[in-house]
Scaffold this motif. Structure first.
Motif, mmCIF file in Angstrom:
data_model
loop_
_atom_site.group_PDB
_atom_site.id
_atom_site.type_symbol
_atom_site.label_atom_id
_atom_site.label_comp_id
_atom_site.label_asym_id
_atom_site.label_seq_id
_atom_site.Cartn_x
_atom_site.Cartn_y
_atom_site.Cartn_z
ATOM 1 N N SER A 175 -11.039 -11.068 -7.923
ATOM 2 C CA SER A 175 -9.904 -11.190 -6.994
ATOM 3 C C SER A 175 -8.686 -10.446 -7.531
ATOM 4 O O SER A 175 -7.979 -9.761 -6.789
ATOM 5 C CB SER A 175 -9.558 -12.667 -6.785
ATOM 6 N N GLY A 176 -8.452 -10.576 -8.844
ATOM 7 C CA GLY A 176 -7.332 -9.869 -9.446
ATOM 8 C C GLY A 176 -7.510 -8.359 -9.369
ATOM 9 O O GLY A 176 -6.541 -7.624 -9.155
ATOM 10 N N LEU A 177 -8.744 -7.900 -9.548
ATOM 11 C CA LEU A 177 -9.028 -6.463 -9.448
ATOM 12 C C LEU A 177 -8.695 -5.950 -8.050
ATOM 13 O O LEU A 177 -7.989 -4.949 -7.894
ATOM 14 C CB LEU A 177 -10.491 -6.207 -9.789
ATOM 15 N N LEU A 178 -9.215 -6.635 -7.037
ATOM 16 C CA LEU A 178 -9.006 -6.171 -5.665
ATOM 17 C C LEU A 178 -7.544 -6.276 -5.249
ATOM 18 O O LEU A 178 -6.993 -5.344 -4.650
ATOM 19 C CB LEU A 178 -9.884 -6.988 -4.713
ATOM 20 N N ALA A 179 -6.925 -7.422 -5.586
ATOM 21 C CA ALA A 179 -5.526 -7.606 -5.192
ATOM 22 C C ALA A 179 -4.623 -6.581 -5.876
ATOM 23 O O ALA A 179 -3.762 -5.963 -5.242
ATOM 24 C CB ALA A 179 -5.071 -9.026 -5.542
ATOM 25 N N GLY A 180 -4.835 -6.375 -7.158
ATOM 26 C CA GLY A 180 -4.003 -5.435 -7.888
ATOM 27 C C GLY A 180 -4.221 -3.995 -7.448
ATOM 28 O O GLY A 180 -3.265 -3.233 -7.297
ATOM 29 N N ALA A 181 -5.493 -3.624 -7.250
ATOM 30 C CA ALA A 181 -5.794 -2.248 -6.840
ATOM 31 C C ALA A 181 -5.231 -1.954 -5.454
ATOM 32 O O ALA A 181 -4.674 -0.872 -5.213
ATOM 33 C CB ALA A 181 -7.303 -2.015 -6.869
ATOM 34 N N LEU A 182 -5.364 -2.916 -4.542
ATOM 35 C CA LEU A 182 -4.818 -2.732 -3.198
ATOM 36 C C LEU A 182 -3.297 -2.654 -3.240
ATOM 37 O O LEU A 182 -2.682 -1.839 -2.531
ATOM 38 C CB LEU A 182 -5.264 -3.877 -2.288
ATOM 39 N N SER A 183 -2.692 -3.486 -4.077
ATOM 40 C CA SER A 183 -1.238 -3.461 -4.201
ATOM 41 C C SER A 183 -0.767 -2.127 -4.770
ATOM 42 O O SER A 183 0.211 -1.532 -4.291
ATOM 43 C CB SER A 183 -0.778 -4.606 -5.099
ATOM 44 N N MET A 184 -1.463 -1.630 -5.802
ATOM 45 C CA MET A 184 -1.107 -0.344 -6.397
ATOM 46 C C MET A 184 -1.260 0.783 -5.377
ATOM 47 O O MET A 184 -0.402 1.660 -5.261
ATOM 48 C CB MET A 184 -1.982 -0.075 -7.614
ATOM 49 N N GLY A 185 -2.379 0.767 -4.661
ATOM 50 C CA GLY A 185 -2.627 1.809 -3.672
ATOM 51 C C GLY A 185 -1.584 1.798 -2.561
ATOM 52 O O GLY A 185 -1.056 2.847 -2.171
ATOM 53 N N ALA A 186 -1.273 0.593 -2.062
ATOM 54 C CA ALA A 186 -0.291 0.480 -0.988
ATOM 55 C C ALA A 186 1.094 0.909 -1.477
ATOM 56 O O ALA A 186 1.831 1.622 -0.775
ATOM 57 C CB ALA A 186 -0.244 -0.959 -0.474
ATOM 58 N N GLY A 187 1.441 0.483 -2.686
ATOM 59 C CA GLY A 187 2.744 0.854 -3.230
ATOM 60 C C GLY A 187 2.875 2.353 -3.438
ATOM 61 O O GLY A 187 3.931 2.940 -3.160
ATOM 62 N N GLU A 188 1.807 2.992 -3.926
ATOM 63 C CA GLU A 188 1.852 4.434 -4.139
ATOM 64 C C GLU A 188 1.939 5.179 -2.811
ATOM 65 O O GLU A 188 2.646 6.190 -2.703
ATOM 66 C CB GLU A 188 0.603 4.875 -4.910
ATOM 67 N N TYR A 189 1.223 4.685 -1.798
ATOM 68 C CA TYR A 189 1.271 5.310 -0.474
ATOM 69 C C TYR A 189 2.697 5.272 0.076
ATOM 70 O O TYR A 189 3.231 6.280 0.548
ATOM 71 C CB TYR A 189 0.328 4.597 0.487
ATOM 72 N N ILE A 190 3.320 4.098 0.001
ATOM 73 C CA ILE A 190 4.675 3.947 0.527
ATOM 74 C C ILE A 190 5.654 4.813 -0.260
ATOM 75 O O ILE A 190 6.537 5.456 0.307
ATOM 76 C CB ILE A 190 5.099 2.464 0.476
ATOM 77 N N SER A 191 5.488 4.854 -1.581
ATOM 78 C CA SER A 191 6.385 5.638 -2.427
ATOM 79 C C SER A 191 6.315 7.125 -2.088
ATOM 80 O O SER A 191 7.349 7.784 -1.888
ATOM 81 C CB SER A 191 6.027 5.413 -3.902
ATOM 82 N N VAL A 192 5.093 7.665 -2.040
ATOM 83 C CA VAL A 192 4.932 9.093 -1.769
ATOM 84 C C VAL A 192 5.345 9.427 -0.343
ATOM 85 O O VAL A 192 6.008 10.442 -0.100
ATOM 86 C CB VAL A 192 3.471 9.525 -2.026
ATOM 87 N N LYS A 193 4.976 8.560 0.586
ATOM 88 C CA LYS A 193 5.329 8.800 1.993
ATOM 89 C C LYS A 193 6.842 8.802 2.178
ATOM 90 O O LYS A 193 7.401 9.665 2.869
ATOM 91 C CB LYS A 193 4.695 7.726 2.873
ATOM 92 N N SER A 194 7.516 7.856 1.519
ATOM 93 C CA SER A 194 8.970 7.780 1.631
ATOM 94 C C SER A 194 9.631 9.005 1.028
ATOM 95 O O SER A 194 10.596 9.547 1.576
ATOM 96 C CB SER A 194 9.476 6.511 0.933
ATOM 97 N N GLN A 195 9.096 9.465 -0.101
ATOM 98 C CA GLN A 195 9.676 10.645 -0.736
ATOM 99 C C GLN A 195 9.450 11.885 0.119
ATOM 100 O O GLN A 195 10.319 12.741 0.227
ATOM 101 C CB GLN A 195 9.087 10.845 -2.125
ATOM 102 N N ASP A 196 8.283 11.983 0.735
ATOM 103 C CA ASP A 196 8.016 13.098 1.650
ATOM 104 C C ASP A 196 9.021 13.103 2.799
ATOM 105 O O ASP A 196 9.531 14.149 3.199
ATOM 106 C CB ASP A 196 6.592 12.985 2.215
ATOM 107 N N GLU A 197 9.285 11.917 3.321
ATOM 108 C CA GLU A 197 10.201 11.810 4.453
ATOM 109 C C GLU A 197 11.630 12.150 4.048
ATOM 110 O O GLU A 197 12.375 12.765 4.814
ATOM 111 C CB GLU A 197 10.125 10.393 5.041
ATOM 112 N N LEU A 198 12.013 11.749 2.826
ATOM 113 C CA LEU A 198 13.349 12.085 2.332
ATOM 114 C C LEU A 198 13.508 13.595 2.169
ATOM 115 O O LEU A 198 14.541 14.172 2.514
ATOM 116 C CB LEU A 198 13.603 11.380 1.002
#
Length: 358
Positions: A175-198
């Motif tokens: 559960s920790g593996l899946l939760a952490g990996a999904l959180s990391m993936g989602a956070g990286e997506y939002i970070s890169v997407k936001s920077q692209d938009e900026l």
């Protein structure tokens, strides 16, 4: 009459001779993988090492003896140069040049001492190019994997310390593996997407150049565009005049293409970054739970997980140290101490919680 060298000097000079010969070979090996300016620089350093080699050979004279093995670090650099990329090798060479023994040796000439000091800066510059090229992907790999290793190890040990069964520990780890990996993936997506938009918001509008022919040349509103983007008043007016002059030619480019933009690091796709972060974290988080997946008894599984995670942390720390030009052992131990320290705190809290509940 020239004084004969001592046995200690002969031994030291022979080692210097072997090291210089090997280092020249390393630089030539690296030059084979490069082109243009970098190749020329590496070959020039190799020639300098050959001059140093000649100095020790002349001092030894008839005492030169049979070829001696270079020291361990030089042999390691030779191995890396032949089998891996130049980034690792140059990082090690940078450290070696910085720690040249010639500075404290009266038998080395002042020119040789200066050469070694300058070589360290030359190699630092070459290594910096390689670090820049791989910094983004390497950073994501190291931090993602380390996050997975430390967080899931801490989670597994904390739950195990509370006294639950091995199956519950395994379920928690997965559960920790899946939760952490999904959180990391989602956070990286939002970070890169936001920077692209900026960055997109800061890019000149593609249709803005259509207004240029209608501008009052004397008022020169175009200069305000360049001033808003960081140019001085004089530079902006000069740039605007150049654009108006180019407009008179059919082959002229639009002013948008001529606007000076701030340098930005190339940003990969948001989905690519998200998937990479997910995979890196999941890879690290998988290691602590492998022993539990194999059905090993809880205590033994936790010990194996600790050892496996410790070895992996030291490897990533050592690699980081090598690439940053720092002592790899020190970085490996630091990585180990931080990771196991976090796991130890969680284990203690889990044990206290288990006692309290029990």
């Amino acid at each position: 009459m020239t004084q004969s060298p001592t046995s200690e000097q002969i031994k030291r000079w022979r080692q210097y001779l072997a090291n210089e010969r090997a280092e020249a070979a390393v630089y030539r090996e690296l030059a084979k993988r490069k082109r243009g300016e970098e190749r020329e620089i590496l070959l020039a350093i190799a020639d300098a090492e050959s001059r140093h080699e000649a100095h020790w050979r002349d001092l030894l004279g008839e005492e030169v003896g049979l070829p001696k093995q270079p020291d361990l670090s030089t042999r390691m650099m030779a191995f890396l140069a032949k089998n891996f990329g130049s980034v690792f090798t140059l990082a090690l060479m940078q450290t070696a040049e910085q720690r040249s023994p010639y500075a404290q040796d009266d038998d080395a000439t002042e020119q040789m001492k200066a050469d070694e000091a300058i070589h360290a800066e030359v190699v630092r510059g070459l290594a910096a190019r390689g670090r820049e090229q791989m910094s983004g992907s390497f950073r994501a790999a190291v931090f993602g994997a380390n996050d997975g290793l430390v967080s899931n190890l801490a989670l597994v040990l904390g739950v195990m310390a509370s006294g639950v069964s091995s199956s519950v520990v395994l379920l928690t780890g997965v559960s920790g593996l899946l939760a952490g990996a999904l959180s990391m993936g989602a956070g990286e997506y939002i970070s890169v997407k936001s920077q692209d938009e900026l960055l997109e918001a800061s890019t000149p509008h593609p249709e803005a150049d259509q207004a240029i022919p209608k501008l009052d040349v004397n008022a020169n509103e175009l200069a305000l565009v360049y001033r808003a983007r960081g140019m001085s008043e004089h530079e902006a007016e000069q740039k605007a005049r150049q654009v108006f002059q180019r407009m008179q030619h059919p082959s002229a480019k639009s002013f948008v293409s001529g606007i000076e933009q701030a340098d930005h690091t190339a940003i990969g796709g948001a989905w690519q970054a998200a998937i990479s972060s997910f995979c890196f974290f999941a890879t690290g988080a998988l290691i602590p739970i492998i022993p539990f997946m194999l059905g090993i008894a809880t205590f033994k599984a936790s010990v194996i997980a600790l050892v496996a995670v410790g070895i992996t942390l030291m490897m990533t720390g050592a690699i980081t140290g090598v690439l940053s030009g720092k002592p790899p052992l020190k970085r490996a131990l630091r990585q180990l101490a931080i990771g196991l320290g976090a796991a130890g705190v969680t284990f203690g809290l889990g044990h206290l919680f288990g006692v309290a509940v029990g």
